[in-house]
Design a protein around this motif. Structure first.
Motif, PDB file in Angstrom:
ATOM      1  N   ASN A 158     -41.745  55.166 -31.653  1.00 25.33           N
ATOM      2  CA  ASN A 158     -42.215  54.930 -30.505  1.00 25.33           C
ATOM      3  C   ASN A 158     -43.180  55.949 -30.105  1.00 25.33           C
ATOM      4  O   ASN A 158     -42.774  57.291 -29.963  1.00 25.33           O
ATOM      5  CB  ASN A 158     -41.252  54.893 -29.219  1.00 25.33           C
ATOM      6  N   GLY A 179     -55.468  53.888 -29.348  1.00 27.37           N
ATOM      7  CA  GLY A 179     -54.529  54.930 -28.988  1.00 27.37           C
ATOM      8  C   GLY A 179     -54.322  56.066 -30.398  1.00 27.37           C
ATOM      9  O   GLY A 179     -53.883  57.107 -29.967  1.00 27.37           O
ATOM     10  N   VAL A 193     -49.699  53.126 -32.916  1.00 21.21           N
ATOM     11  CA  VAL A 193     -49.646  52.548 -31.511  1.00 21.21           C
ATOM     12  C   VAL A 193     -49.801  51.060 -31.489  1.00 21.21           C
ATOM     13  O   VAL A 193     -50.685  50.486 -32.320  1.00 21.21           O
ATOM     14  CB  VAL A 193     -50.906  53.281 -30.755  1.00 21.21           C
ATOM     15  N   ASP A 216     -45.379  56.638 -28.116  1.00 25.18           N
ATOM     16  CA  ASP A 216     -45.666  56.994 -26.639  1.00 25.18           C
ATOM     17  C   ASP A 216     -45.078  58.079 -26.148  1.00 25.18           C
ATOM     18  O   ASP A 216     -44.851  58.688 -25.143  1.00 25.18           O
ATOM     19  CB  ASP A 216     -45.130  55.850 -25.712  1.00 25.18           C
ATOM     20  N   ALA A 228     -50.169  47.337 -25.952  1.00 27.61           N
ATOM     21  CA  ALA A 228     -49.222  47.440 -24.649  1.00 27.61           C
ATOM     22  C   ALA A 228     -48.671  46.021 -24.348  1.00 27.61           C
ATOM     23  O   ALA A 228     -49.453  44.947 -24.340  1.00 27.61           O
ATOM     24  CB  ALA A 228     -49.827  47.928 -23.221  1.00 27.61           C
TER      25      ALA A 228
END
Ligand code: NOJ
Length: 601
Positions: free
Chosen positions: A210, A296, A244, A212, A247
């Protein structure tokens, strides 16, 4: 008797051209380097177990210095259960015992540097192995834990969470999700009844990280420093476009193929079929998948570039990103991001003069716009070797592996074209990649016994794809030795095709017209004329010919001509032949042959 020469009305004696590339004034080594890919398990074996290792590479580095390359890129040699031949890393700071020790890595780097070769290592940041300490902890600590937050765990869809969280497909085939309770290590473990799912764009043993999560960023900056401190000159970044995800992880029904990437048309069709999350609406316009090439990723490479810039000596980042179009790929090599990206557009281009011209022109245009060097690559450990690919009826990327029952490539045609393609590639300005064994003209192993196959794609596609084992066969070194000199015991983890004995370096060294001699000569000339740093014109030489002129200061121009037509074409007057990929027929360039010419003073 000489073959008939086509009197070509298209071939003016004064070659006219169109400028397609102007070099920058920058002179860093990587802008023009020829980088040789070592696939450690198949390059050379020192300990006799039949699997290549780091001491086996170190012993053979002189072959590479002699060949005339500038750098070596090593595929992963880190601690790994080898579910995807090392692209499943369990410990990024250690060497797998299969390949040796950290001291062996240090010795390899030191010896390479002594020989004037730079060393690039592989970095695998999209996923770890499921044996990595972080993933073991994530399994043990359970849903909602801090350890799970470093990976992509989700609840399932359906009334009982019995469906995967979305419809994404693994690149290797099958769903990109595995339910924790369905893992082979679940029975009897604390996660036996754990209903969560985790994402793996590749094999189920390769859970996606991940990105993020700040700890993931910190960890990879620290891994970069670990290897930079040991003296490596750079990193080839695995699946650089994958870190990435869009979302909300919106559904997407397309299929992404390795190297080739997303078929844009197919991607568009897939996007239209889906109800996409609002922030993924971009995909409807571009056909891009929600798992790859998200904007990203660029922030990550800016972060890494800053780490590399703290070190002296021009260390580099090379993107392995299957991204289209070329303008999108060029975003990875903007001045504050990576240094190079593999040009898979060139690799997958068919043996067609118009398509090659377009790839060359388009590649320079996209990279020049951001001040990055264009790279050139024809083979690697993920594709059918180009000496076989170019002998298939359908050239281009080729299938994912070839088996004994498949239509076999035309070996002679494939080798002739491979030599022509390689000589074309090495005459182009920029940086070129050579995959181990292509300097010997090795074909793919196309008749491997299915029982020996190890590529996860073979299993995950239910045997629909043969997979990549055929391009990963241990190299031949000596024609008369057991296992062709790959290992002191004669053992090889995959059998070598019989035809390879005649292709061993000890044989080819004695032959002036061998593929090895051709590569050595071309690489020496490339260095002597500084072709990597040249300016490029696309020269008008007829429909069937790909012709470019490579010019530099204080040296005569070098004209590179490849004839892809069915008839020989006349060579322009006033030029001397520097090197040719095959015999020239009385002043003419035969079919599937490339020549380098120098204007006579
Ligand atoms: C690309 C590598 O080149 C390939 O060998 C590997 O299977 C995938 N990335 C997953 O790491």
């Amino acid at each position: 008797m000489d073959a008939p020469v086509t009197a070509s009305p298209h071939l003016p004696q004064t070659l006219t051209g169109q400028v397609v590339h102007q070099p920058t004034a920058d002179a860093e080594w990587w802008r023009t380097a020829v980088i040789y890919q070592v696939y450690p398990r198949s390059f050379g074996d020192a300990d006799g177990d039949g699997i290549g290792d780091l001491p086996g590479v170190t012993e053979r580095l002189e072959h590479l210095a002699r060949l005339g390359v500038d750098a070596v890129w090593l595929s992963p040699f880190y601690r790994s259960p080898q579910k995807d031949a090392g692209y499943d890393v369990a410990d990024y700071r250690d060497v797998d015992p299969l390949f040796g020790t950290l001291a062996d890595a240090d010795a390899l780097i030191a010896r390479a540097h002594e020989l004037g070769l730079r060393v690039v290592v592989d970095l695998v940041p999209n996923h770890t192995s499921d044996q990595h300490a972080w993933f073991r902890q994530a399994l043990a600590d359970g849903p909602g834990s801090a350890a799970r937050a470093r990976y992509m765990f989700r609840e399932g869809a359906g009334e009982y969470g019995e469906e995967p969280p979305n419809n994404w497909q693994s690149v290797f085939g099958g769903s990109a999700w595995t339910r924790v309770s369905e893992r082979p290590d679940a029975p009897g473990s604390s996660w036996e009844r754990d209903g969560q799912w985790y994402l793996h764009l590749f094999d189920s043993s390769q859970p996606d990280l991940n990105w993020d999560h700040p700890e993931v960023h910190e960890e990879f900056c620290s891994i970069l420093r670990f290897w930079l401190d040991r003296g490596v000159d750079g990193f080839r970044v695995d699946v650089a476009h994958g870190l990435v995800k869009a979302a909300g992880l919106p559904d997407w029904a397309g299929h992404v193929r390795m190297v080739e990437g997303t078929d844009v048309e197919e991607g568009l069709a897939a996007a239209e079929d889906e109800v996409l999350a609002p922030d993924a609406s971009d995909d409807v316009e571009t056909g891009r998948s929600p798992m790859f090439d998200q904007d990203g990723v660029h922030e990550i490479y800016r972060e890494w570039r800053a780490v590399l810039d703290e070190y002296d000596g021009d260390r580099i980042l090379v993107a392995e990103a299957w991204v289209e179009p070329l303008e999108r790929l060029a975003l990875y090599v903007r001045p504050d991001e990576m240094h190079q990206a593999f040009n898979f557009n060139f690799l997958v281009t068919r043996w067609s003069p118009a398509e090659l011209r377009e790839s060359i022109t388009g590649s320079y245009a996209a990279n020049d716009a951001v001040g990055a060097p264009t790279t050139w690559v024809l083979s690697n450990h993920d594709v059918v070797r180009h000496a076989s690919r170019l002998g298939l009826a359908e050239t281009g990327k080729g299938p994912n592996g070839i088996g004994a029952e498949d239509t076999q490539p035309d070996a002679e045609l494939g080798l002739r074209r491979a030599r022509a393609a390689s000589l074309l590639m090495l005459g182009l300005a920029g940086s070129a990649y050579v995959y181990q064994g292509e300097e010997l003209g090795l074909p793919e192993h196309t008749t491997l016994d299915d029982s020996l196959r190890q590529d996860p794609a073979w299993w995950r596609t239910g045997h629909a794809e043969k997979g990549r084992d055929g391009c990963r066969v241990p190299l031949p070194w000596r024609s008369d030795a057991p296992g062709l000199g790959f290992s002191p015991t004669g053992r090889t983890w995959l059998p070598q095709p019989e035809s390879w004995a005649a292709l061993a370096p000890d044989v080819q060294e004695q032959q002036e017209d061998s593929t090895l001699s051709l590569y050595r000569r071309a690489l020496a000339l490339r260095a002597e004329h500084r072709l990597g740093a040249g300016a490029m014109d696309l020269v008008t030489a007829g429909e069937d010919v790909v012709a470019v002129r490579n010019t530099g200061e204080e040296r005569p121009a070098v004209v590179v001509m490849a004839n892809l037509g069915t008839e020989p074409v006349a060579l322009p007057e006033g030029h001397e032949v520097l090197v040719a990929s095959g015999p020239l027929a009385g002043g003419a360039l035969p079919t599937d042959t490339t020549v380098w010419l120098r204007a006579q003073a």
